[in-house]
Design a protein around this motif. Structure first.
Motif, PDB file in Angstrom:
ATOM      1  N   GLU A   5      67.092   5.664  84.195  1.00 48.55           N
ATOM      2  CA  GLU A   5      66.384   4.397  84.397  1.00 48.55           C
ATOM      3  C   GLU A   5      65.351   4.211  83.314  1.00 48.55           C
ATOM      4  N   GLY A   6      65.204   3.002  82.826  1.00 51.15           N
ATOM      5  CA  GLY A   6      64.157   2.756  81.826  1.00 51.15           C
ATOM      6  C   GLY A   6      64.738   2.845  80.426  1.00 51.15           C
ATOM      7  N   SER A   7      64.010   3.463  79.520  1.00 55.20           N
ATOM      8  CA  SER A   7      64.495   3.528  78.150  1.00 55.20           C
ATOM      9  C   SER A   7      63.860   4.705  77.423  1.00 55.20           C
ATOM     10  N   VAL A   8      64.675   5.442  76.653  1.00 56.92           N
ATOM     11  CA  VAL A   8      64.137   6.557  75.866  1.00 56.92           C
ATOM     12  C   VAL A   8      64.687   6.518  74.452  1.00 56.92           C
ATOM     13  N   ASN A   9      63.944   7.133  73.573  1.00 52.62           N
ATOM     14  CA  ASN A   9      64.340   7.244  72.187  1.00 52.62           C
ATOM     15  C   ASN A   9      64.612   8.723  71.913  1.00 52.62           C
ATOM     16  N   VAL A  10      65.852   9.046  71.498  1.00 49.72           N
ATOM     17  CA  VAL A  10      66.173  10.437  71.200  1.00 49.72           C
ATOM     18  C   VAL A  10      66.116  10.629  69.688  1.00 49.72           C
ATOM     19  N   ILE A  11      65.260  11.533  69.251  1.00 51.49           N
ATOM     20  CA  ILE A  11      65.014  11.675  67.816  1.00 51.49           C
ATOM     21  C   ILE A  11      65.447  13.053  67.315  1.00 51.49           C
ATOM     22  N   ASP A  12      66.196  13.036  66.214  1.00 50.42           N
ATOM     23  CA  ASP A  12      66.635  14.283  65.594  1.00 50.42           C
ATOM     24  C   ASP A  12      65.613  14.635  64.513  1.00 50.42           C
ATOM     25  N   ASN A  13      64.873  15.730  64.743  1.00 51.76           N
ATOM     26  CA  ASN A  13      63.792  16.105  63.830  1.00 51.76           C
ATOM     27  C   ASN A  13      64.234  16.418  62.425  1.00 51.76           C
ATOM     28  N   ILE A  14      65.437  16.986  62.327  1.00 54.38           N
ATOM     29  CA  ILE A  14      65.859  17.489  61.020  1.00 54.38           C
ATOM     30  C   ILE A  14      66.277  16.353  60.089  1.00 54.38           C
TER      31      ILE A  14
ATOM     32  N   SER B  55      64.367  22.483  70.870  1.00 54.75           N
ATOM     33  CA  SER B  55      64.362  23.217  69.610  1.00 54.75           C
ATOM     34  C   SER B  55      64.574  22.314  68.412  1.00 54.75           C
ATOM     35  N   THR B  56      65.432  21.327  68.531  1.00 54.87           N
ATOM     36  CA  THR B  56      65.701  20.525  67.335  1.00 54.87           C
ATOM     37  C   THR B  56      65.569  19.026  67.527  1.00 54.87           C
ATOM     38  N   ILE B  57      65.534  18.567  68.770  1.00 55.57           N
ATOM     39  CA  ILE B  57      65.381  17.121  68.929  1.00 55.57           C
ATOM     40  C   ILE B  57      64.199  16.847  69.846  1.00 55.57           C
ATOM     41  N   LYS B  58      63.693  15.642  69.802  1.00 52.84           N
ATOM     42  CA  LYS B  58      62.681  15.280  70.782  1.00 52.84           C
ATOM     43  C   LYS B  58      63.057  13.962  71.428  1.00 52.84           C
ATOM     44  N   VAL B  59      62.655  13.849  72.656  1.00 56.40           N
ATOM     45  CA  VAL B  59      62.983  12.651  73.421  1.00 56.40           C
ATOM     46  C   VAL B  59      61.688  11.931  73.747  1.00 56.40           C
ATOM     47  N   GLU B  60      61.591  10.705  73.279  1.00 52.74           N
ATOM     48  CA  GLU B  60      60.386   9.926  73.508  1.00 52.74           C
ATOM     49  C   GLU B  60      60.631   8.998  74.671  1.00 52.74           C
ATOM     50  N   ASP B  61      59.822   9.158  75.677  1.00 55.74           N
ATOM     51  CA  ASP B  61      60.026   8.280  76.811  1.00 55.74           C
ATOM     52  C   ASP B  61      59.383   6.935  76.566  1.00 55.74           C
ATOM     53  N   LEU B  62      60.117   5.887  76.899  1.00 54.58           N
ATOM     54  CA  LEU B  62      59.523   4.563  76.798  1.00 54.58           C
ATOM     55  C   LEU B  62      59.456   3.962  78.195  1.00 54.58           C
ATOM     56  N   GLY B  63      59.753   4.762  79.157  1.00 54.91           N
ATOM     57  CA  GLY B  63      59.687   4.364  80.581  1.00 54.91           C
ATOM     58  C   GLY B  63      60.606   5.188  81.438  1.00 54.91           C
ATOM     59  N   THR B  64      60.340   5.640  82.371  1.00 52.23           N
ATOM     60  CA  THR B  64      60.867   6.406  83.493  1.00 52.23           C
ATOM     61  C   THR B  64      61.824   7.606  83.537  1.00 52.23           C
ATOM     62  N   ARG B  65      63.110   7.432  83.953  1.00 52.58           N
ATOM     63  CA  ARG B  65      63.799   8.645  84.399  1.00 52.58           C
ATOM     64  C   ARG B  65      64.960   9.121  83.526  1.00 52.58           C
ATOM     65  N   PHE B  66      64.891  10.384  83.139  1.00 50.02           N
ATOM     66  CA  PHE B  66      65.986  10.907  82.324  1.00 50.02           C
ATOM     67  C   PHE B  66      66.154  12.409  82.521  1.00 50.02           C
ATOM     68  N   ASN B  67      67.279  12.904  82.086  1.00 51.47           N
ATOM     69  CA  ASN B  67      67.630  14.308  82.230  1.00 51.47           C
ATOM     70  C   ASN B  67      67.955  14.899  80.855  1.00 51.47           C
TER      71      ASN B  67
END
Lengths: 292, 184
Positions: free
Chosen positions: A167-176, A139-151
């Motif tokens: 495992e790997g790396s993700v970018n968590v972005i707050d849209n607002i 609803s308010t954030i998006k998670v950009e995967d830059l490689g593999t496993r996340f919850n």
């Protein structure tokens, strides 16, 4: 002027006769569905599934139209998990495990970005493709995967959204507020919907965050209110804590054998953490008294 | 309904557009507004329609509601106006003459005393709302719906004695109110 008891009684009788309480088809309960339809109609229900904070009715009508357009334009697929966990494979090879009462929506054909929408909780094993980033929108954030496993845990009724990277790396972005956190394995990002704060935590119990995949519940130094929230999400029941002092009480418990809700509650009750009662489709937790 | 609870709900309606808060506000307010609408129009179907419109207006005005000093009185006025509007529209079709004065054949009391002023009615409705729930339920069952003590006791799952006690409590409060009204 003097008012005798008799006159007062007469006046009271007139008052009683002048009106009465609503009953039957005119009762509050019977009338509400009509009111709800009148004010909120169907568009609003559609939009509330995909927006966290609703704006004015004007904006909502626009969003509903947009949603409607979107659907026909891109042919989306939605998968809903009910009382069972579901495993899905996306056309790009990404594997998703959906927790109970969660849903995922994705387009039949991915565009430049591989975008999916999540309501609830899911575990992702993303097929890496640097030319087509994989993005999970809540609803308010998006998670950009830059490689593999996340919850990601993003239940609509929860006050927070949690992203845990395995495992790997993700970018968590707050849209607002346009902020982001780059996670490394073992780290968790926590988004508080009310304060709109995005913060990072090192998860020392990441395995507990994904224990749900095997049907397990791990409560490690969890407050009763957190226990109630997680059970409530997983079993889709309302759980209320009647004694405020109980909320902050912390417990340790592990349920690794796909126990059902009643068993879990019974065990916790036996252990002396609380008493519970099932009434009217909701569960109430009471403070345990030692009077027995 | 406690004032603080209602204020909290109105704030949630304004700040979060909370449907849940609105539903709760509705549950707390519906009966009272129905009563008021019925007092003016004397017809259940009309009262229901009127109250539906009032709630729709309240939702549409939710941004301004938390600032209103006395929400109870405000709702009374909204409902009264909606009811009078509705009646005037309907009377174009039905030729009904609206009774606003309740007349009595009893000549031992002067007409002024038996005329239920709107002001007194407003106070009566407020007081009813403020009675403890069980007390109000008993009063409605016995005095409004004319059920027997036995039937009331059965339906509310209490003893006949409790019915008697609660009814007495309600009536005393209301009579006190009427007395105060005329002595002011």
């Amino acid at each position: 002027m003097e008012h005798t008891e008799e006159r007062i009684v007469k006046i009271l009788e007139k008052l009683i006769a002048s009106s009465h309480a609503p009953q039957g088809q005119y009762s509050a309960k019977a009338t509400y569905p009509i009111l709800r339809k009148k004010i909120f109609g169907r568009h609003l229900i559609f939009v509330r599934r995909s927006l966290a904070a609703a704006a004015t009715i004007g904006v909502l009508c626009v969003m509903a139209w947009w949603g409607y357009q979107s659907f026909y334009a891109t042919q989306t697929i939605s998968v809903y998990a009910q009382s069972n966990i579901r495993n899905i494979s996306l056309p790009d090879g990404t594997r998703i495990t959906l927790n109970r009462y969660s849903s995922i929506t994705y387009p039949k054909k991915f565009k430049e970005q591989r975008e999916v929408s999540l309501n609830g909780e899911a575990y992702f094993e993303v097929e890496h493709d640097s030319r087509h980033p994989f993005v999970v929108k809540t609803s308010t954030i998006k998670v950009e995967d830059l490689g593999t496993r996340f919850n990601i845990s993003a239940y609509q009724q929860s006050p927070t959204i949690t992203t845990a990277l395995i495992e790997g790396s993700v970018n968590v972005i707050d849209n607002i507020h346009r902020r982001n956190i780059l996670l490394k394995p073992g780290e968790t990002a926590l988004y508080n919907k009310k304060s709109q704060q995005l913060s990072q935590q090192t998860a020392d119990r990441i395995s507990d965050d994904i224990a749900w995949r095997s049907g397990s519940f791990v409560f490690e130094h969890c407050s009763i209110s957190e226990v109630a929230e997680r059970l409530s999400n997983s079993f889709n029941v309302t759980i209320k804590i009647t004694d405020k002092t109980l909320s902050d009480y912390h417990i340790n418990a592990k349920f690794c054998h796909k126990e059902d809700l009643k068993t879990i509650l019974d065990v916790l009750q036996q252990a002396g953490y609380f008493n519970y009662q099932l009434t009217n489709n909701q569960i109430l937790l009471y403070k345990r008294t030692n009077s027995k | 309904m406690t004032d603080t609870e209602v204020r909290k709900l109105l704030r949630q309606m304004k700040n979060d557009d909370s449907q849940r808060a609105f539903h709760r506000f509705y549950d707390l307010t519906y009966d009272r507004l129905f009563r008021i609408a019925y007092y003016f129009c004397k017809r259940e179907e009309w009262a229901q329609e009127i109250v539906l419109d009032v709630f729709m207006n309240l939702w549409n005005q939710r941004i301004t509601l938390p600032e209103i000093k006395n929400i109870e009185d405000y709702c009374f006025v909204l409902t009264k106006n909606a009811a009078l509007n509705y009646i005037s529209k309907e009377s174009k079709y039905t030729n009904n003459e609206q009774e606003t004065v309740i007349e009595s054949a009893d000549t031992s009391c002067s007409p002024e005393e038996l005329f239920i002023s709107e002001e007194l009615f407003a106070i009566y409705v407020k007081a009813l709302d403020r009675l403890p729930q069980r007390c109000r339920e008993v009063f409605i069952h016995v005095r409004e719906e004319k059920k027997s003590y036995d039937q009331t006791a059965k339906e509310l799952d209490i003893t006949v004695n409790t019915v008697s006690v609660q009814l007495q409590k309600a009536e005393n409060k209301l009579k006190e109110l009427i007395r105060k009204f005329y002595d002011r």
